[in-house]
Write a protein that holds these residues in place. Structure first.
Motif, PDB file in Angstrom:
ATOM      1  N   MET A  75     -42.314  15.457 -17.155  1.00 51.80           N
ATOM      2  CA  MET A  75     -41.627  15.076 -18.385  1.00 51.80           C
ATOM      3  C   MET A  75     -41.168  13.626 -18.295  1.00 51.80           C
ATOM      4  O   MET A  75     -40.445  13.259 -17.378  1.00 51.80           O
ATOM      5  CB  MET A  75     -40.411  15.988 -18.622  1.00 51.80           C
ATOM      6  N   ASN A  76     -41.618  12.798 -19.208  1.00 56.18           N
ATOM      7  CA  ASN A  76     -41.193  11.402 -19.259  1.00 56.18           C
ATOM      8  C   ASN A  76     -39.867  11.330 -20.011  1.00 56.18           C
ATOM      9  O   ASN A  76     -39.807  11.544 -21.212  1.00 56.18           O
ATOM     10  CB  ASN A  76     -42.258  10.555 -19.961  1.00 56.18           C
ATOM     11  N   LEU A  77     -38.795  11.018 -19.276  1.00 57.15           N
ATOM     12  CA  LEU A  77     -37.466  11.014 -19.891  1.00 57.15           C
ATOM     13  C   LEU A  77     -37.060   9.640 -20.410  1.00 57.15           C
ATOM     14  O   LEU A  77     -36.028   9.494 -21.039  1.00 57.15           O
ATOM     15  CB  LEU A  77     -36.429  11.504 -18.868  1.00 57.15           C
ATOM     16  N   ASP A  78     -37.850   8.624 -20.149  1.00 55.78           N
ATOM     17  CA  ASP A  78     -37.526   7.268 -20.599  1.00 55.78           C
ATOM     18  C   ASP A  78     -38.244   7.003 -21.916  1.00 55.78           C
ATOM     19  O   ASP A  78     -39.155   6.188 -22.011  1.00 55.78           O
ATOM     20  CB  ASP A  78     -37.943   6.254 -19.541  1.00 55.78           C
ATOM     21  N   LEU A  79     -37.806   7.705 -22.954  1.00 57.59           N
ATOM     22  CA  LEU A  79     -38.535   7.673 -24.225  1.00 57.59           C
ATOM     23  C   LEU A  79     -37.959   6.696 -25.235  1.00 57.59           C
ATOM     24  O   LEU A  79     -38.638   6.269 -26.151  1.00 57.59           O
ATOM     25  CB  LEU A  79     -38.558   9.072 -24.852  1.00 57.59           C
ATOM     26  N   GLY A  80     -36.687   6.370 -25.126  1.00 62.38           N
ATOM     27  CA  GLY A  80     -36.058   5.620 -26.196  1.00 62.38           C
ATOM     28  C   GLY A  80     -35.624   4.228 -25.809  1.00 62.38           C
ATOM     29  O   GLY A  80     -35.680   3.830 -24.639  1.00 62.38           O
ATOM     30  N   ASN A  81     -35.200   3.466 -26.810  1.00 63.79           N
ATOM     31  CA  ASN A  81     -34.644   2.141 -26.563  1.00 63.79           C
ATOM     32  C   ASN A  81     -33.258   2.264 -25.926  1.00 63.79           C
ATOM     33  O   ASN A  81     -32.976   1.667 -24.896  1.00 63.79           O
ATOM     34  CB  ASN A  81     -34.537   1.358 -27.876  1.00 63.79           C
ATOM     35  N   VAL A  82     -32.386   3.050 -26.548  1.00 62.49           N
ATOM     36  CA  VAL A  82     -31.043   3.278 -26.003  1.00 62.49           C
ATOM     37  C   VAL A  82     -30.812   4.756 -25.701  1.00 62.49           C
ATOM     38  O   VAL A  82     -29.863   5.099 -25.007  1.00 62.49           O
ATOM     39  CB  VAL A  82     -29.950   2.775 -26.977  1.00 62.49           C
ATOM     40  N   LEU A  83     -31.668   5.627 -26.210  1.00 67.39           N
ATOM     41  CA  LEU A  83     -31.542   7.060 -25.945  1.00 67.39           C
ATOM     42  C   LEU A  83     -32.222   7.372 -24.611  1.00 67.39           C
ATOM     43  O   LEU A  83     -33.440   7.336 -24.497  1.00 67.39           O
ATOM     44  CB  LEU A  83     -32.183   7.869 -27.074  1.00 67.39           C
ATOM     45  N   LYS A  84     -31.409   7.688 -23.597  1.00 65.04           N
ATOM     46  CA  LYS A  84     -31.915   7.959 -22.254  1.00 65.04           C
ATOM     47  C   LYS A  84     -31.430   9.344 -21.803  1.00 65.04           C
ATOM     48  O   LYS A  84     -30.366   9.802 -22.208  1.00 65.04           O
ATOM     49  CB  LYS A  84     -31.409   6.907 -21.256  1.00 65.04           C
ATOM     50  N   PHE A  85     -32.206   9.955 -20.937  1.00 71.14           N
ATOM     51  CA  PHE A  85     -31.859  11.281 -20.427  1.00 71.14           C
ATOM     52  C   PHE A  85     -31.795  11.245 -18.905  1.00 71.14           C
ATOM     53  O   PHE A  85     -32.695  10.722 -18.250  1.00 71.14           O
ATOM     54  CB  PHE A  85     -32.894  12.315 -20.872  1.00 71.14           C
ATOM     55  N   ASP A  86     -30.734  11.818 -18.362  1.00 66.61           N
ATOM     56  CA  ASP A  86     -30.582  11.870 -16.907  1.00 66.61           C
ATOM     57  C   ASP A  86     -31.456  12.950 -16.282  1.00 66.61           C
ATOM     58  O   ASP A  86     -31.816  12.857 -15.111  1.00 66.61           O
ATOM     59  CB  ASP A  86     -29.110  12.116 -16.536  1.00 66.61           C
ATOM     60  N   ASN A  87     -31.756  13.990 -17.066  1.00 64.36           N
ATOM     61  CA  ASN A  87     -32.552  15.101 -16.541  1.00 64.36           C
ATOM     62  C   ASN A  87     -33.147  15.891 -17.695  1.00 64.36           C
ATOM     63  O   ASN A  87     -32.860  15.621 -18.877  1.00 64.36           O
ATOM     64  CB  ASN A  87     -31.688  16.008 -15.652  1.00 64.36           C
ATOM     65  N   GLU A  88     -33.968  16.882 -17.362  1.00 63.16           N
ATOM     66  CA  GLU A  88     -34.632  17.693 -18.376  1.00 63.16           C
ATOM     67  C   GLU A  88     -33.649  18.507 -19.199  1.00 63.16           C
ATOM     68  O   GLU A  88     -33.872  18.760 -20.389  1.00 63.16           O
ATOM     69  CB  GLU A  88     -35.655  18.621 -17.719  1.00 63.16           C
ATOM     70  N   ARG A  89     -32.552  18.910 -18.591  1.00 63.83           N
ATOM     71  CA  ARG A  89     -31.563  19.721 -19.319  1.00 63.83           C
ATOM     72  C   ARG A  89     -30.989  18.937 -20.492  1.00 63.83           C
ATOM     73  O   ARG A  89     -30.817  19.472 -21.590  1.00 63.83           O
ATOM     74  CB  ARG A  89     -30.452  20.176 -18.371  1.00 63.83           C
ATOM     75  N   GLU A  90     -30.682  17.659 -20.260  1.00 67.03           N
ATOM     76  CA  GLU A  90     -30.185  16.808 -21.348  1.00 67.03           C
ATOM     77  C   GLU A  90     -31.241  16.640 -22.428  1.00 67.03           C
ATOM     78  O   GLU A  90     -30.922  16.648 -23.617  1.00 67.03           O
ATOM     79  CB  GLU A  90     -29.773  15.437 -20.818  1.00 67.03           C
ATOM     80  N   TYR A  91     -32.476  16.477 -21.994  1.00 65.72           N
ATOM     81  CA  TYR A  91     -33.578  16.280 -22.941  1.00 65.72           C
ATOM     82  C   TYR A  91     -33.674  17.458 -23.910  1.00 65.72           C
ATOM     83  O   TYR A  91     -33.744  17.270 -25.133  1.00 65.72           O
ATOM     84  CB  TYR A  91     -34.883  16.115 -22.165  1.00 65.72           C
ATOM     85  N   PHE A  92     -33.664  18.684 -23.386  1.00 62.25           N
ATOM     86  CA  PHE A  92     -33.837  19.848 -24.244  1.00 62.25           C
ATOM     87  C   PHE A  92     -32.547  20.207 -24.995  1.00 62.25           C
ATOM     88  O   PHE A  92     -32.598  20.811 -26.060  1.00 62.25           O
ATOM     89  CB  PHE A  92     -34.356  21.032 -23.423  1.00 62.25           C
ATOM     90  N   GLU A  93     -31.404  19.793 -24.464  1.00 68.63           N
ATOM     91  CA  GLU A  93     -30.154  19.957 -25.204  1.00 68.63           C
ATOM     92  C   GLU A  93     -30.194  19.119 -26.480  1.00 68.63           C
ATOM     93  O   GLU A  93     -29.818  19.597 -27.563  1.00 68.63           O
ATOM     94  CB  GLU A  93     -28.975  19.530 -24.333  1.00 68.63           C
ATOM     95  N   VAL A  94     -30.653  17.872 -26.378  1.00 68.47           N
ATOM     96  CA  VAL A  94     -30.768  16.997 -27.544  1.00 68.47           C
ATOM     97  C   VAL A  94     -31.806  17.544 -28.518  1.00 68.47           C
ATOM     98  O   VAL A  94     -31.602  17.524 -29.740  1.00 68.47           O
ATOM     99  CB  VAL A  94     -31.125  15.562 -27.110  1.00 68.47           C
ATOM    100  N   LEU A  95     -32.909  18.059 -27.995  1.00 66.76           N
ATOM    101  CA  LEU A  95     -33.918  18.649 -28.870  1.00 66.76           C
ATOM    102  C   LEU A  95     -33.324  19.802 -29.666  1.00 66.76           C
ATOM    103  O   LEU A  95     -33.568  19.930 -30.877  1.00 66.76           O
ATOM    104  CB  LEU A  95     -35.111  19.145 -28.045  1.00 66.76           C
ATOM    105  N   GLY A  96     -32.532  20.637 -29.020  1.00 69.78           N
ATOM    106  CA  GLY A  96     -31.872  21.733 -29.722  1.00 69.78           C
ATOM    107  C   GLY A  96     -30.915  21.235 -30.786  1.00 69.78           C
ATOM    108  O   GLY A  96     -30.865  21.764 -31.897  1.00 69.78           O
ATOM    109  N   PHE A  97     -30.176  20.174 -30.481  1.00 68.63           N
ATOM    110  CA  PHE A  97     -29.225  19.616 -31.443  1.00 68.63           C
ATOM    111  C   PHE A  97     -29.944  19.064 -32.661  1.00 68.63           C
ATOM    112  O   PHE A  97     -29.512  19.267 -33.803  1.00 68.63           O
ATOM    113  CB  PHE A  97     -28.397  18.516 -30.777  1.00 68.63           C
ATOM    114  N   LEU A  98     -31.058  18.379 -32.443  1.00 69.43           N
ATOM    115  CA  LEU A  98     -31.816  17.810 -33.559  1.00 69.43           C
ATOM    116  C   LEU A  98     -32.523  18.894 -34.378  1.00 69.43           C
ATOM    117  O   LEU A  98     -32.934  18.638 -35.509  1.00 69.43           O
ATOM    118  CB  LEU A  98     -32.844  16.806 -33.040  1.00 69.43           C
TER     119      LEU A  98
END
Length: 269
Positions: A1-24
């Motif tokens: 999983m590439n977590l460096d996807l955004g300009n300012v939106l960064k993820f420390d780990n996969e859990r944060e990534y999928f938490e944000v996906l759930g929120f959106l």
């Protein structure tokens, strides 16, 4: 999983990534995801953006909170991440609000479709974001900040203070029916209906038959005497859950909300 996807939106780990996906993926659309066809305005490529709507930055999941804290107008430019939502997580439903084909709002095709893109081990993280309650989080973070301030002052000289002075308060007392309480326990039993705690199992004979009863609709919100149905208007809860339901002075956490909080945090253990 590439977590460096955004300009300012960064993820420390996969859990944060999928938490944000759930929120959106929430229906409330606290954050609008959209694209701008900047090539129509002379730019060389489309631009992906995210816009904060009707919610405070301090109430967002951590990764989003950090990202939007850098914004001066409630928007962030996240072309790579927005494209990732479209291509990998079924944010393929487009709405053209002006008919100009310049700006297109992006929405999930369906919750089921998005869930198909979430690995099983991260489903609880996705649901944590999906059931995220901004109002509760904002209050909790406010209290945490207050607690931190107290901690920072703890190095100051400690002084003794007296306790026990009698103070008279004038307040409103809401009359509760003992019969309604008895009926609620008879109907629902003595196991907590939120976390499942059983006083008798934990404390033996001492805890046998003990449970607390919570009004789903607080009596303080009622202007006149009402008829309470013990089966639908009352639930049986342990002392801890009862305290959490009444955690805030002017905001009663809902039963379903607390159930979800307990469910999500139990999966972390």
């Amino acid at each position: 999983m590439n977590l460096d996807l955004g300009n300012v939106l960064k993820f420390d780990n996969e859990r944060e990534y999928f938490e944000v996906l759930g929120f959106l993926s929430k229906d409330e659309e606290y954050i609008r995801v959209y694209t701008e066809n900047n090539d129509k305005a002379g730019a060389w490529a489309p631009q992906g953006r995210m816009q904060l709507r009707n919610v405070d930055v301090s109430s967002l999941p951590k990764a989003l909170m950090k990202a939007f804290s850098t914004s001066t107008d409630g928007r962030i430019s996240e072309t790579k991440y927005v494209r990732n939502l479209q291509e990998k997580h079924c944010f393929s439903k487009e709405v053209d609000p002006t008919g100009s084909n310049f700006t297109k709002w992006l929405y999930k095709e369906s919750l089921e479709k998005v869930l198909e893109t979430v690995p099983r081990e991260y489903e609880s993280d996705f649901y944590r974001g999906y059931h995220w309650n901004c109002e509760v989080v904002k209050r909790l973070r406010s209290i945490s900040s207050y607690d931190i301030n107290l901690t920072e002052e703890s190095n100051q000289e400690v002084k003794s203070h007296t306790e026990g002075r009698k103070t008279v308060y004038y307040t409103t007392k809401y009359e509760r029916s003992a019969k309604n309480r008895e009926d609620a326990i008879r109907i629902h039993g003595t196991k907590c209906m939120i976390c499942g705690f059983d006083f008798e199992k934990q404390y033996g004979e001492l805890g046998k038959g003990y449970i607390e009863v919570h009004h789903i609709r607080p009596l303080s919100e009622v202007d006149e005497e009402i008829v309470v149905n013990p089966e639908t208007d009352l639930i049986c809860v342990c002392s801890n859950c009862h305290r959490m339901l009444h955690r805030f002075r002017n905001y009663i956490i809902s039963v379903e909300e607390l159930r979800q909080i307990v469910k999500v945090n139990n999966k972390k253990v």
